[in-house]
Design a protein around this motif. Sequence first.
Motif, PDB file in Angstrom:
ATOM      1  N   ASN A  73       0.831  -1.207   0.000  1.00 25.48           N
ATOM      2  CA  ASN A  73       0.000   0.000   0.000  1.00 25.48           C
ATOM      3  C   ASN A  73       0.865   1.256   0.000  1.00 25.48           C
ATOM      4  N   ILE A  74       1.978   1.207   0.756  1.00 26.91           N
ATOM      5  CA  ILE A  74       2.895   2.353   0.774  1.00 26.91           C
ATOM      6  C   ILE A  74       3.475   2.588  -0.629  1.00 26.91           C
ATOM      7  N   ALA A  75       3.860   1.494  -1.285  1.00 18.77           N
ATOM      8  CA  ALA A  75       4.422   1.611  -2.640  1.00 18.77           C
ATOM      9  C   ALA A  75       3.395   2.194  -3.610  1.00 18.77           C
ATOM     10  N   VAL A  76       2.145   1.718  -3.492  1.00 19.51           N
ATOM     11  CA  VAL A  76       1.085   2.256  -4.357  1.00 19.51           C
ATOM     12  C   VAL A  76       0.879   3.730  -4.066  1.00 19.51           C
ATOM     13  N   LEU A  77       0.906   4.096  -2.780  1.00 14.63           N
ATOM     14  CA  LEU A  77       0.687   5.481  -2.394  1.00 14.63           C
ATOM     15  C   LEU A  77       1.766   6.396  -2.951  1.00 14.63           C
ATOM     16  N   VAL A  78       3.022   6.016  -2.739  1.00 13.66           N
ATOM     17  CA  VAL A  78       4.133   6.865  -3.204  1.00 13.66           C
ATOM     18  C   VAL A  78       4.164   6.942  -4.733  1.00 13.66           C
ATOM     19  N   GLY A  79       4.146   5.764  -5.365  1.00 17.71           N
ATOM     20  CA  GLY A  79       4.194   5.762  -6.834  1.00 17.71           C
ATOM     21  C   GLY A  79       2.960   6.362  -7.457  1.00 17.71           C
ATOM     22  N   GLY A  80       1.799   6.087  -6.887  1.00 20.15           N
ATOM     23  CA  GLY A  80       0.558   6.600  -7.458  1.00 20.15           C
ATOM     24  C   GLY A  80       0.427   8.099  -7.361  1.00 20.15           C
ATOM     25  N   VAL A  81       0.794   8.654  -6.192  1.00 20.80           N
ATOM     26  CA  VAL A  81       0.708  10.107  -6.029  1.00 20.80           C
ATOM     27  C   VAL A  81       1.667  10.808  -6.986  1.00 20.80           C
ATOM     28  N   ALA A  82       2.871  10.253  -7.129  1.00 16.51           N
ATOM     29  CA  ALA A  82       3.831  10.840  -8.077  1.00 16.51           C
ATOM     30  C   ALA A  82       3.276  10.802  -9.495  1.00 16.51           C
ATOM     31  N   MET A  83       2.671   9.668  -9.856  1.00 18.64           N
ATOM     32  CA  MET A  83       2.092   9.552 -11.195  1.00 18.64           C
ATOM     33  C   MET A  83       0.923  10.521 -11.375  1.00 18.64           C
ATOM     34  N   MET A  84       0.078  10.647 -10.357  1.00 14.04           N
ATOM     35  CA  MET A  84      -1.055  11.573 -10.442  1.00 14.04           C
ATOM     36  C   MET A  84      -0.590  13.014 -10.611  1.00 14.04           C
ATOM     37  N   LEU A  85       0.443  13.406  -9.860  1.00 14.01           N
ATOM     38  CA  LEU A  85       0.968  14.769  -9.989  1.00 14.01           C
ATOM     39  C   LEU A  85       1.524  15.014 -11.386  1.00 14.01           C
ATOM     40  N   TYR A  86       2.203  13.990 -11.943  1.00 15.80           N
ATOM     41  CA  TYR A  86       2.748  14.129 -13.293  1.00 15.80           C
ATOM     42  C   TYR A  86       1.640  14.280 -14.329  1.00 15.80           C
ATOM     43  N   VAL A  87       0.592  13.463 -14.200  1.00 17.04           N
ATOM     44  CA  VAL A  87      -0.534  13.556 -15.129  1.00 17.04           C
ATOM     45  C   VAL A  87      -1.219  14.912 -15.016  1.00 17.04           C
ATOM     46  N   LEU A  88      -1.410  15.387 -13.788  1.00 14.28           N
ATOM     47  CA  LEU A  88      -2.057  16.686 -13.592  1.00 14.28           C
ATOM     48  C   LEU A  88      -1.230  17.818 -14.193  1.00 14.28           C
ATOM     49  N   SER A  89       0.105  17.709 -14.084  1.00 14.58           N
ATOM     50  CA  SER A  89       0.954  18.752 -14.679  1.00 14.58           C
ATOM     51  C   SER A  89       0.837  18.756 -16.201  1.00 14.58           C
ATOM     52  N   LEU A  90       0.747  17.556 -16.797  1.00 10.93           N
ATOM     53  CA  LEU A  90       0.600  17.483 -18.255  1.00 10.93           C
ATOM     54  C   LEU A  90      -0.767  17.992 -18.698  1.00 10.93           C
ATOM     55  N   VAL A  91      -1.806  17.659 -17.935  1.00  7.11           N
ATOM     56  CA  VAL A  91      -3.149  18.140 -18.268  1.00  7.11           C
ATOM     57  C   VAL A  91      -3.192  19.663 -18.195  1.00  7.11           C
ATOM     58  N   THR A  92      -2.573  20.223 -17.154  1.00  5.90           N
ATOM     59  CA  THR A  92      -2.531  21.682 -17.009  1.00  5.90           C
ATOM     60  C   THR A  92      -1.804  22.318 -18.181  1.00  5.90           C
ATOM     61  N   ALA A  93      -0.650  21.745 -18.544  1.00  7.14           N
ATOM     62  CA  ALA A  93       0.109  22.278 -19.682  1.00  7.14           C
ATOM     63  C   ALA A  93      -0.700  22.168 -20.970  1.00  7.14           C
ATOM     64  N   PHE A  94      -1.434  21.077 -21.108  1.00  5.34           N
ATOM     65  CA  PHE A  94      -2.240  20.861 -22.312  1.00  5.34           C
ATOM     66  C   PHE A  94      -3.265  21.974 -22.484  1.00  5.34           C
ATOM     67  N   PHE A  95      -3.903  22.371 -21.383  1.00  2.00           N
ATOM     68  CA  PHE A  95      -4.910  23.429 -21.449  1.00  2.00           C
ATOM     69  C   PHE A  95      -4.264  24.806 -21.546  1.00  2.00           C
ATOM     70  N   VAL A  96      -3.223  25.043 -20.722  1.00  2.00           N
ATOM     71  CA  VAL A  96      -2.607  26.368 -20.678  1.00  2.00           C
ATOM     72  C   VAL A  96      -1.991  26.734 -22.009  1.00  2.00           C
ATOM     73  N   GLU A  97      -1.342  25.779 -22.664  1.00  2.10           N
ATOM     74  CA  GLU A  97      -0.669  26.063 -23.933  1.00  2.10           C
ATOM     75  C   GLU A  97      -1.620  26.049 -25.115  1.00  2.10           C
ATOM     76  N   GLY A  98      -2.903  25.897 -24.853  1.00  2.00           N
ATOM     77  CA  GLY A  98      -3.889  26.013 -25.924  1.00  2.00           C
ATOM     78  C   GLY A  98      -4.055  24.788 -26.778  1.00  2.00           C
ATOM     79  N   ASN A  99      -3.498  23.665 -26.370  1.00  3.48           N
ATOM     80  CA  ASN A  99      -3.569  22.468 -27.198  1.00  3.48           C
ATOM     81  C   ASN A  99      -4.983  21.913 -27.286  1.00  3.48           C
ATOM     82  N   PHE A 100      -5.724  22.034 -26.182  1.00  8.88           N
ATOM     83  CA  PHE A 100      -7.076  21.493 -26.194  1.00  8.88           C
ATOM     84  C   PHE A 100      -7.946  22.237 -27.201  1.00  8.88           C
ATOM     85  N   GLY A 101      -7.890  23.579 -27.138  1.00  8.65           N
ATOM     86  CA  GLY A 101      -8.659  24.372 -28.097  1.00  8.65           C
ATOM     87  C   GLY A 101      -8.196  24.141 -29.521  1.00  8.65           C
ATOM     88  N   SER A 102      -6.871  23.984 -29.683  1.00  3.54           N
ATOM     89  CA  SER A 102      -6.328  23.734 -31.016  1.00  3.54           C
ATOM     90  C   SER A 102      -6.800  22.398 -31.557  1.00  3.54           C
TER      91      SER A 102
END
Length: 347
Positions: A73-102
């Motif tokens: 569970n600890i491994a899932v927590l550490v790895g999962g949270v890191a993965m979630m933060l990475y995905v959220l950063s990419l999603v934010t960049a996707f919207f901020v840089e206008g890729n979604f609208g494009s």
Amino acid sequence: MEIDNAPVELRRRLVRALGWLGLLVVGATLGFHALAPGSSWLDSLYMVVVTLTGVGYAEIVDTSRNPVLRVFNIAVLVGGVAMMLYVLSLVTAFFVEGNFGSLIRRRRMGRRIAGFSGHLVICGGGETGTFVLDELVKMGSSAVVVDLSSDRLAALADRTTLATLQGDATDLDTLERAGLARASCVVAALPHEKDNLVITVLVRQNSPDIRIVARHVDPAMADRLRKAGADATVSPTAIGGLRLASEAVRPHVVSFLDQMLKEHGSPVRIEEIRIPADSRWSGRALGGLDLRGRFGLTALAVKDTPDAAFRYSPAPEDGVRAGAVVVVLGEVSRIGAARADAAIGQG
């Protein structure tokens, strides 16, 4: 000029990250189910979701008496949270840089292009291509503009009869996405003559009946383009020279043509009307068609067949046949009405 690959790479990274996140969820669910005897699949999935999102709900799968499960569970927590933060950063960049609208705009433009038929494909939205597009807009003609530069294409967004496509016009896949199979004409107006030659060869090999008009500067290139399959070649330099000579010896004629081409309200043009095989115009005299009375048009010339010479200033008693072309002078809207009338069968 090169295409900016940053948006494409960002989308690829986002897709890969979502894929890894999905694998993590599946693997963690399998782990909980295997390490916690008696837990259901739903309980295992619930534990994974609670762990990754960090909402703080109580454990429904007890890990206190199972050290291996707690370490897992600890491994899932550490790895999962890191993965979630990475995905959220990419999603934010996707919207901020206008890729979604494009992405939405590109899909909307793709659907628009799919609805075109008998349109023109303009390869190049530079200086030469822009003048081509201005004329097509005035004529109400549909066209797809292909260019590498997103800035050039963005400047054309307000032209309602045009669709734009960012890509390499010397690539067959790009031309096919521009509706090459349904187009009536391709204009190769890229600044480099070799690129226009490549376009000509590609189009002619894949669409034997389409009309191709190619831009060139070197006079020797005109012959190469025609041998490659171009129906017509245009040299801006030669046209500029003819314009200079005309301004010198026939300024009033030039002024007349300029005023006609720059008219915005109800543009007047010298245009052609083709007579289909079963047209009700076929076999009739020009006087009987009453082009001036019905459409406000003046017949300037008639060409009976593609290889025939023009008959200038045709008389009212001169007839037209199927397959002929009538060159007329008049308002664009009236010319469109005359074309529609010529397309009606004899019944």
